[in-house]
Design a protein around this motif. Structure first.
Motif, PDB file in Angstrom:
ATOM      1  N   LEU A   1      -4.218  20.724 -34.837  1.00  0.00           N
ATOM      2  CA  LEU A   1      -4.744  20.137 -36.069  1.00  0.00           C
ATOM      3  C   LEU A   1      -3.725  20.142 -37.212  1.00  0.00           C
ATOM      4  N   PHE A   2      -2.716  20.994 -37.103  1.00  0.00           N
ATOM      5  CA  PHE A   2      -1.665  21.025 -38.124  1.00  0.00           C
ATOM      6  C   PHE A   2      -0.687  19.861 -37.975  1.00  0.00           C
ATOM      7  N   PHE A   3      -0.796  19.124 -36.875  1.00  0.00           N
ATOM      8  CA  PHE A   3       0.157  18.051 -36.604  1.00  0.00           C
ATOM      9  C   PHE A   3      -0.551  16.719 -36.325  1.00  0.00           C
ATOM     10  N   PRO A   4      -1.235  16.170 -37.343  1.00  0.00           N
ATOM     11  CA  PRO A   4      -1.893  14.868 -37.152  1.00  0.00           C
ATOM     12  C   PRO A   4      -0.886  13.795 -36.783  1.00  0.00           C
ATOM     13  N   ASP A   5      -1.299  12.887 -35.915  1.00  0.00           N
ATOM     14  CA  ASP A   5      -0.422  11.828 -35.405  1.00  0.00           C
ATOM     15  C   ASP A   5       0.762  12.434 -34.636  1.00  0.00           C
ATOM     16  N   PHE A   6       0.625  13.721 -34.274  1.00  0.00           N
ATOM     17  CA  PHE A   6       1.653  14.449 -33.518  1.00  0.00           C
ATOM     18  C   PHE A   6       3.007  14.422 -34.230  1.00  0.00           C
TER      19      PHE A   6
ATOM     20  N   LEU B   1     -17.709  22.554 -41.023  1.00  0.00           N
ATOM     21  CA  LEU B   1     -17.274  22.122 -42.354  1.00  0.00           C
ATOM     22  C   LEU B   1     -16.215  21.038 -42.238  1.00  0.00           C
ATOM     23  N   GLY B   2     -15.308  21.210 -41.276  1.00  0.00           N
ATOM     24  CA  GLY B   2     -14.263  20.217 -41.061  1.00  0.00           C
ATOM     25  C   GLY B   2     -14.827  18.867 -40.656  1.00  0.00           C
ATOM     26  N   LEU B   3     -15.863  18.886 -39.820  1.00  0.00           N
ATOM     27  CA  LEU B   3     -16.506  17.643 -39.397  1.00  0.00           C
ATOM     28  C   LEU B   3     -17.298  17.023 -40.541  1.00  0.00           C
ATOM     29  N   ALA B   4     -17.957  17.856 -41.333  1.00  0.00           N
ATOM     30  CA  ALA B   4     -18.791  17.352 -42.429  1.00  0.00           C
ATOM     31  C   ALA B   4     -17.958  16.713 -43.530  1.00  0.00           C
ATOM     32  N   ASN B   5     -16.822  17.341 -43.885  1.00  0.00           N
ATOM     33  CA  ASN B   5     -15.990  16.834 -44.982  1.00  0.00           C
ATOM     34  C   ASN B   5     -15.035  15.729 -44.556  1.00  0.00           C
ATOM     35  N   GLY B   6     -14.698  15.693 -43.283  1.00  0.00           N
ATOM     36  CA  GLY B   6     -13.771  14.680 -42.803  1.00  0.00           C
ATOM     37  C   GLY B   6     -12.325  15.058 -43.084  1.00  0.00           C
TER      38      GLY B   6
ATOM     39  N   THR C   1     -18.214   4.257 -37.106  1.00  0.00           N
ATOM     40  CA  THR C   1     -16.779   4.312 -36.782  1.00  0.00           C
ATOM     41  C   THR C   1     -15.963   3.263 -37.541  1.00  0.00           C
ATOM     42  N   LYS C   2     -16.624   2.264 -38.107  1.00  0.00           N
ATOM     43  CA  LYS C   2     -15.901   1.246 -38.877  1.00  0.00           C
ATOM     44  C   LYS C   2     -15.272   1.858 -40.133  1.00  0.00           C
ATOM     45  N   LEU C   3     -15.882   2.923 -40.638  1.00  0.00           N
ATOM     46  CA  LEU C   3     -15.369   3.587 -41.832  1.00  0.00           C
ATOM     47  C   LEU C   3     -14.078   4.344 -41.549  1.00  0.00           C
ATOM     48  N   TRP C   4     -13.819   4.610 -40.301  1.00  0.00           N
ATOM     49  CA  TRP C   4     -12.644   5.408 -39.934  1.00  0.00           C
ATOM     50  C   TRP C   4     -11.337   4.704 -40.296  1.00  0.00           C
ATOM     51  N   ASP C   5     -11.385   3.372 -40.375  1.00  0.00           N
ATOM     52  CA  ASP C   5     -10.181   2.614 -40.714  1.00  0.00           C
ATOM     53  C   ASP C   5      -9.777   2.806 -42.172  1.00  0.00           C
ATOM     54  N   LEU C   6     -10.667   3.435 -42.948  1.00  0.00           N
ATOM     55  CA  LEU C   6     -10.369   3.682 -44.356  1.00  0.00           C
ATOM     56  C   LEU C   6      -9.139   4.580 -44.502  1.00  0.00           C
TER      57      LEU C   6
ATOM     58  N   LYS D   1      -1.958   8.211 -38.988  1.00  0.00           N
ATOM     59  CA  LYS D   1      -2.567   7.217 -38.114  1.00  0.00           C
ATOM     60  C   LYS D   1      -3.598   7.881 -37.193  1.00  0.00           C
ATOM     61  N   ASN D   2      -4.788   7.265 -37.113  1.00  0.00           N
ATOM     62  CA  ASN D   2      -5.877   7.748 -36.246  1.00  0.00           C
ATOM     63  C   ASN D   2      -6.265   9.194 -36.541  1.00  0.00           C
ATOM     64  N   VAL D   3      -6.128   9.600 -37.799  1.00  0.00           N
ATOM     65  CA  VAL D   3      -6.415  10.996 -38.148  1.00  0.00           C
ATOM     66  C   VAL D   3      -7.899  11.333 -38.017  1.00  0.00           C
ATOM     67  N   VAL D   4      -8.770  10.349 -38.229  1.00  0.00           N
ATOM     68  CA  VAL D   4     -10.210  10.621 -38.114  1.00  0.00           C
ATOM     69  C   VAL D   4     -10.568  10.954 -36.673  1.00  0.00           C
ATOM     70  N   GLU D   5     -10.112  10.111 -35.738  1.00  0.00           N
ATOM     71  CA  GLU D   5     -10.367  10.379 -34.323  1.00  0.00           C
ATOM     72  C   GLU D   5      -9.756  11.712 -33.908  1.00  0.00           C
ATOM     73  N   PHE D   6      -8.561  11.982 -34.429  1.00  0.00           N
ATOM     74  CA  PHE D   6      -7.834  13.211 -34.125  1.00  0.00           C
ATOM     75  C   PHE D   6      -8.639  14.429 -34.571  1.00  0.00           C
ATOM     76  N   ASN D   7      -9.092  14.413 -35.827  1.00  0.00           N
ATOM     77  CA  ASN D   7      -9.844  15.547 -36.369  1.00  0.00           C
ATOM     78  C   ASN D   7     -11.213  15.701 -35.715  1.00  0.00           C
ATOM     79  N   VAL D   8     -11.901  14.587 -35.531  1.00  0.00           N
ATOM     80  CA  VAL D   8     -13.238  14.642 -34.932  1.00  0.00           C
ATOM     81  C   VAL D   8     -13.165  15.218 -33.522  1.00  0.00           C
ATOM     82  N   GLY D   9     -12.195  14.757 -32.749  1.00  0.00           N
ATOM     83  CA  GLY D   9     -12.054  15.239 -31.380  1.00  0.00           C
ATOM     84  C   GLY D   9     -11.771  16.728 -31.312  1.00  0.00           C
ATOM     85  N   LEU D  10     -10.822  17.196 -32.124  1.00  0.00           N
ATOM     86  CA  LEU D  10     -10.426  18.604 -32.073  1.00  0.00           C
ATOM     87  C   LEU D  10     -11.454  19.525 -32.715  1.00  0.00           C
TER      88      LEU D  10
END
Length: 201
Positions: free
Chosen positions: A28-33, A110-115, A145-150, A155-164
């Protein structure tokens, strides 16, 4: 089943879950790797999601689970509940594991709730700003999921955070259940003593 053997069956999955939690928290410390986000964060420029810094997965779901798991495993080495002292101590270690699991679960929730913390643009910030655009959504962004493009960066940080964070949440729930079971198992082991008729104190 003997309580000592039960401790072993509890310890083994806890090893896996603790390792998984630690890996997820580190990732999680390395979004987008990429490493530049965490490097900028060290310089005082916030670029990492705040809940990641709480180290819920590394400390709570990792270290605070790994230490009890080792004790559970050592208690089960003779595959018997002959060691009443060991089983008694396992109750305390299991309680510490429960605290760790609850901490990891709370931080992940909390991480999932705040995004995620990301670079985004909206009607109020046309030039873009770093922040948490989903903090006031009460987690509703998870369904749309359409809001994730905000979030434009990382890049793809929402999917990254949600998954982890989801993985951390699931792991913490299982860890919590296993540690609660071990508390009950340790209590029975302490009371019943040996299962072989030869008690070791």
């Amino acid at each position: 089943m003997c309580t000592g053997a039960c401790s072993k069956y509890i310890a083994v999955p806890l090893y896996v879950l603790a390792l998984l939690s630690m890996i997820c928290n580190i990732m999680l410390f390395f979004p987008d790797f990429r490493t530049d986000y965490v490097e900028n964060d060290k310089e005082g420029k916030n670029k990492i999601t705040e809940e990641v810094k709480y180290m819920g997965g590394f400390m709570g779901g990792g270290i605070m689970i790994l230490v009890p798991a080792i004790h559970f495993h050592l208690t089960s080495t003779k595959n018997c509940c002959a060691n009443r002292c060991g089983m008694f101590l396992s109750i305390g270690f299991a309680a510490a594991g429960v605290v760790g699991a609850v901490y990891s679960l709370s931080v992940a929730s909390l991480g999932l709730a705040n995004g995620p913390f990301c670079f985004y643009k909206n009607a109020e910030n046309l030039t873009g700003v770093w922040g948490t655009p989903f903090a006031e959504s009460n987690g509703n962004y998870l369904e749309d999921t359409k809001l994730w493009d905000l979030c434009e960066k990382p890049k793809n940080v929402v999917e990254f955070n949600v998954g982890l964070f989801s993985t951390l949440l699931a792991a913490a729930c299982v860890e919590l259940i296993l540690c609660l079971i071990q508390m009950i198992n340790g209590l029975f082991g302490c009371i019943c003593g040996t299962c072989s008729g030869k008690e070791v104190r």
